[in-house]
Write a protein that holds these residues in place. Structure first.
Motif, PDB file in Angstrom:
ATOM      1  N   UNK A   1       0.876  -1.163   0.000  1.00 51.79           N
ATOM      2  CA  UNK A   1       0.000   0.000   0.000  1.00 51.79           C
ATOM      3  C   UNK A   1       0.919   1.220   0.000  1.00 51.79           C
ATOM      4  N   UNK A   2       0.570   2.234  -0.758  1.00 52.02           N
ATOM      5  CA  UNK A   2       1.369   3.457  -0.808  1.00 52.02           C
ATOM      6  C   UNK A   2       1.107   4.294   0.441  1.00 52.02           C
ATOM      7  N   UNK A   3       2.085   5.062   0.859  1.00 47.17           N
ATOM      8  CA  UNK A   3       1.973   5.885   2.058  1.00 47.17           C
ATOM      9  C   UNK A   3       0.788   6.830   1.990  1.00 47.17           C
ATOM     10  N   UNK A   4       0.557   7.395   0.852  1.00 47.25           N
ATOM     11  CA  UNK A   4      -0.515   8.380   0.720  1.00 47.25           C
ATOM     12  C   UNK A   4      -1.765   7.795   0.072  1.00 47.25           C
ATOM     13  N   UNK A   5      -1.908   6.463   0.170  1.00 52.14           N
ATOM     14  CA  UNK A   5      -3.094   5.790  -0.341  1.00 52.14           C
ATOM     15  C   UNK A   5      -2.865   5.111  -1.669  1.00 52.14           C
ATOM     16  N   UNK A   6      -3.700   4.150  -1.958  1.00 47.37           N
ATOM     17  CA  UNK A   6      -3.600   3.407  -3.203  1.00 47.37           C
ATOM     18  C   UNK A   6      -2.613   2.268  -3.105  1.00 47.37           C
ATOM     19  N   UNK A   7      -2.440   1.595  -4.218  1.00 47.85           N
ATOM     20  CA  UNK A   7      -1.557   0.433  -4.294  1.00 47.85           C
ATOM     21  C   UNK A   7      -0.224   0.838  -4.915  1.00 47.85           C
ATOM     22  N   UNK A   8       0.823   0.182  -4.480  1.00 50.84           N
ATOM     23  CA  UNK A   8       2.158   0.425  -5.021  1.00 50.84           C
ATOM     24  C   UNK A   8       2.741  -0.923  -5.434  1.00 50.84           C
ATOM     25  N   UNK A   9       2.460  -1.307  -6.679  1.00 51.66           N
ATOM     26  CA  UNK A   9       2.998  -2.547  -7.226  1.00 51.66           C
ATOM     27  C   UNK A   9       4.432  -2.284  -7.685  1.00 51.66           C
ATOM     28  N   UNK A  10       5.346  -3.148  -7.286  1.00 56.99           N
ATOM     29  CA  UNK A  10       6.737  -2.959  -7.688  1.00 56.99           C
ATOM     30  C   UNK A  10       6.950  -3.316  -9.158  1.00 56.99           C
ATOM     31  N   UNK A  11       5.958  -3.929  -9.767  1.00 58.43           N
ATOM     32  CA  UNK A  11       6.002  -4.211 -11.205  1.00 58.43           C
ATOM     33  C   UNK A  11       6.195  -2.919 -12.008  1.00 58.43           C
ATOM     34  N   UNK A  12       5.701  -1.813 -11.478  1.00 63.35           N
ATOM     35  CA  UNK A  12       5.829  -0.535 -12.198  1.00 63.35           C
ATOM     36  C   UNK A  12       7.293  -0.104 -12.349  1.00 63.35           C
ATOM     37  N   UNK A  13       8.191  -0.719 -11.557  1.00 62.32           N
ATOM     38  CA  UNK A  13       9.618  -0.373 -11.618  1.00 62.32           C
ATOM     39  C   UNK A  13      10.448  -1.462 -12.300  1.00 62.32           C
ATOM     40  N   UNK A  14       9.776  -2.349 -13.036  1.00 62.15           N
ATOM     41  CA  UNK A  14      10.482  -3.434 -13.724  1.00 62.15           C
ATOM     42  C   UNK A  14      11.636  -2.862 -14.545  1.00 62.15           C
ATOM     43  N   UNK A  15      12.750  -3.563 -14.511  1.00 65.68           N
ATOM     44  CA  UNK A  15      13.978  -3.205 -15.228  1.00 65.68           C
ATOM     45  C   UNK A  15      14.698  -2.000 -14.638  1.00 65.68           C
ATOM     46  N   UNK A  16      14.361  -1.641 -13.404  1.00 74.86           N
ATOM     47  CA  UNK A  16      15.072  -0.563 -12.725  1.00 74.86           C
ATOM     48  C   UNK A  16      15.658  -1.116 -11.422  1.00 74.86           C
ATOM     49  N   UNK A  17      16.885  -0.726 -11.085  1.00 75.12           N
ATOM     50  CA  UNK A  17      17.414  -1.102  -9.770  1.00 75.12           C
ATOM     51  C   UNK A  17      16.638  -0.364  -8.682  1.00 75.12           C
ATOM     52  N   UNK A  18      16.440  -1.044  -7.559  1.00 76.59           N
ATOM     53  CA  UNK A  18      15.659  -0.474  -6.468  1.00 76.59           C
ATOM     54  C   UNK A  18      16.429  -0.607  -5.160  1.00 76.59           C
ATOM     55  N   UNK A  19      16.517   0.506  -4.432  1.00 68.08           N
ATOM     56  CA  UNK A  19      17.073   0.521  -3.082  1.00 68.08           C
ATOM     57  C   UNK A  19      15.888   0.584  -2.122  1.00 68.08           C
ATOM     58  N   UNK A  20      15.694  -0.489  -1.348  1.00 59.53           N
ATOM     59  CA  UNK A  20      14.619  -0.524  -0.360  1.00 59.53           C
ATOM     60  C   UNK A  20      15.219  -0.275   1.015  1.00 59.53           C
ATOM     61  N   UNK A  21      14.560   0.585   1.790  1.00 55.72           N
ATOM     62  CA  UNK A  21      15.046   0.945   3.115  1.00 55.72           C
ATOM     63  C   UNK A  21      13.883   0.895   4.097  1.00 55.72           C
TER      64      UNK A  21
END
Length: 172
Positions: A19-39
């Motif tokens: 779930x996104x901080x400010x509401x809605x869904x946050x699928x990580x699929x939207x960042x496919x092919x991008x490196x991601x730093x999760x903290x």
């Protein structure tokens, strides 16, 4: 930290959502092919000022494809007691955060988010953070390549080297 053996990890980051901080869904699929730093983050922690360095990293590398994703978590010292609205206000007003943030999640214990549960199943319990602001770098294929403990600053030369190395392998 030792590099994670890629052939061992079958978790694919892009299969998870939050779930996104400010509401809605946050699928990580939207960042496919991008490196991601999760903290995993917390608003009342001694490491909370790392938000500013994470924001600088995001601004410096986002045009090259890096995504920084903050996951507020109250699992360590109950240092994220606020609501999503309070967390959002703090990170936006105090630290100017523009990178994506999720709603508050547990990453240890019985209500662990599936991403962290699956990482533990495949890599063992040492993969979990010991405190707030643990950093995980996933490559453009969604595989974990490295992680750093809370005390490692986002502008640490070794961390930035790994980010740059993974950005060099990124392509549209």
């Amino acid at each position: 930290m030792k590099a994670v053996q890629r052939e061992v990890l079958f978790v694919n980051l892009y299969e998870y959502s939050f779930a996104a901080l400010e509401g809605g869904s946050l699928s990580l699929e939207r960042y496919r092919n991008q490196p991601i730093m999760i903290v995993n983050t917390a608003s009342e922690c001694g490491f909370t000022p790392q938000y500013a360095s994470l924001q600088r990293m995001y601004l410096d590398y986002r045009q090259s494809g890096l995504v920084v994703l903050g996951i507020p978590c109250n699992d360590f010292g109950e240092q994220e007691p606020g609501t999503e609205e309070e967390i959002s206000r703090l990170v936006r007003e105090e630290y100017g955060v523009t990178f994506p943030m999720t709603a508050k999640y547990s990453i240890i214990g019985p209500r662990t988010h599936p991403l962290f549960r699956d990482m533990v199943e495949q890599l063992g319990p040492d993969i979990l953070p010991r405190w707030n602001f643990h950093k995980y770098l996933f490559n453009r294929r969604g595989q974990l390549v490295e992680h750093w403990p809370s005390a490692t600053q986002p502008d640490d030369p070794g961390l930035l080297h790994e980010v740059a190395r993974n950005l060099q392998s990124w392509s549209l």
